[in-house]
Design an enzyme around this catalytic site. Structure first.
Site, short mmCIF file in Angstrom:
data_model
loop_
_atom_site.label_atom_id
_atom_site.label_comp_id
_atom_site.label_asym_id
_atom_site.label_seq_id
_atom_site.Cartn_x
_atom_site.Cartn_y
_atom_site.Cartn_z
N GLU A 1 33.94 48.50 42.93
CA GLU A 1 34.77 48.22 44.10
C GLU A 1 35.47 49.47 44.62
O GLU A 1 35.64 49.63 45.84
CB GLU A 1 35.80 47.14 43.77
CG GLU A 1 35.24 45.74 43.69
CD GLU A 1 34.48 45.48 42.40
OE1 GLU A 1 33.71 44.48 42.34
OE2 GLU A 1 34.65 46.27 41.44
N HIS B 1 40.48 35.69 38.98
CA HIS B 1 39.64 35.38 40.14
C HIS B 1 40.31 34.38 41.08
O HIS B 1 39.64 33.80 41.93
CB HIS B 1 38.30 34.78 39.70
CG HIS B 1 37.45 35.69 38.87
ND1 HIS B 1 37.78 36.03 37.58
CD2 HIS B 1 36.27 36.32 39.14
CE1 HIS B 1 36.83 36.83 37.09
NE2 HIS B 1 35.92 37.02 38.01
#
Length: 335
Positions: free
Chosen positions: A66, A135
């Protein structure tokens, strides 16, 4: 459009991307497995068939990093290419925080407006589907705090389409936060662009104003239906963007209802709800019949257990109780 399409949120987003790519031949998107996962459209299908329609030079799968992905997207946007970066879960965007917060958000200011950063970071947040602590976070307040970033939080298919099209056209870096629990919600899509900083009145009412986003909009609507049977009419305001934030629509509603509750899925402490309440108290103090209240998640990571997850995040019953208590207290005081 005279006959709006009935689309789920993920299909509305997919339609927005296809239309934007067809309109702008230089637009590109990057992300992890956005052409290969499941149906070939990322984990929630939003990029489905993009690569087949527009080619893998413009729809690029990237390594699982990322930090590198976000930094590459920022650089691409700074170099003049409108760029969309998809991050599987908003939690992982923190790995690229330097690129977003220290580079993209500050570039126009630091270089005297010599160039812009037309970047959209698409990702999802929120709870409700058992994804656990790493998450399921709601991080919108973090991004709304940073000067230079626009923050979008759509809650309907129509808003998802219209706000994404606007985000792609923006010359500012935009954090576009989808809600993983709403991807399959269905509704009409007019395919009209929706300006940033323009709140939506999701339900008109006259007794109490509730400001809510995403999942909490749905729960506020459910609460309003229940309370309508008791004669309590709830007005629900969906800001749609947290920055820019349309406080004028909220002020107007508060001056009418004389009550304000803010509900968000993010942790209650230090959330964006406090900003709304503070502004409302400053501007509408004389119009308030009761102290404004805020509702948010408990100060804890989101649990994996379904029952524990439900206990942490505000439920419809929590909104019903808070709204009822506020209205009953005001009625007794005025009696």
């Amino acid at each position: 459009m005279s006959n709006p399409q009935q689309l789920t949120i993920w299909r509305a987003l997919n339609s927005a991307l296809h239309d934007a790519f067809a309109e702008d031949p230089d637009l590109m998107i990057m992300g992890e497995d956005i052409t290969t996962w499941g149906t070939g459209g990322g984990i929630y299908g939003v990029t489905r068939k993009l690569a087949g329609s527009f080619g893998k030079d413009r729809v690029r799968d990237t390594p699982i990093s990322e930090e590198a992905l976000i930094s590459a997207g920022v650089g691409s946007a700074m170099a003049g290419t409108r760029t969309i970066v998809e991050i599987m879960y908003s939690d992982f965007a923190l790995l690229g925080a330097d690129g977003l917060i220290n580079q993209a958000a500050k570039a126009r200011y630091m270089f005297g407006g010599q160039f812009s950063t037309p970047l959209v970071l698409r990702t999802n947040g929120g709870s409700g589907v058992g994804k656990a602590a790493q998450h399921s976070q709601s991080l919108e307040t973090l991004y709304a705090h940073i000067p230079g970033l626009e923050v979008v939080v759509p809650s309907t298919p129509n808003d998802a389409y219209g706000l994404l099209r606007t985000a792609i056209k923006s010359n500012n870096p935009t954090i576009f936060l989808e809600h993983k629990g709403l991807y399959y919600d269905k509704g009409p899509v007019t395919k009209e662009l929706i300006p940033f900083g323009q709140a939506r009145i999701a339900r008109p009412g006259r007794h109490v104003t509730v400001v809510a986003t995403q999942l909490m909009v749905n729960r506020a609507l459910e609460a309003a239906e229940q309370l309508a049977e008791e004669g309590i009419e709830v007005e629900i305001i969906d800001p749609r963007t947290l920055y820019p934030l349309d406080m004028d629509t909220i002020y107007s509603s508060v001056r009418k209802t004389r009550h304000l509750i803010v509900a968000h899925e993010a942790v209650r402490d230090f959330g964006w709800g406090g900003e709304v309440l503070s502004n409302a108290v400053q501007e509408c103090w004389g119009a308030l019949d009761a102290a404004p209240r805020r509702i948010g998640a408990a100060r804890t990571p989101i649990p994996y257990s379904e029952d524990l997850e439900a206990a942490v995040v505000p439920a419809t019953a929590d909104l019903v109780a808070e709204i009822r208590a506020m209205c009953n207290a005001s009625a007794q005081q005025l009696a």
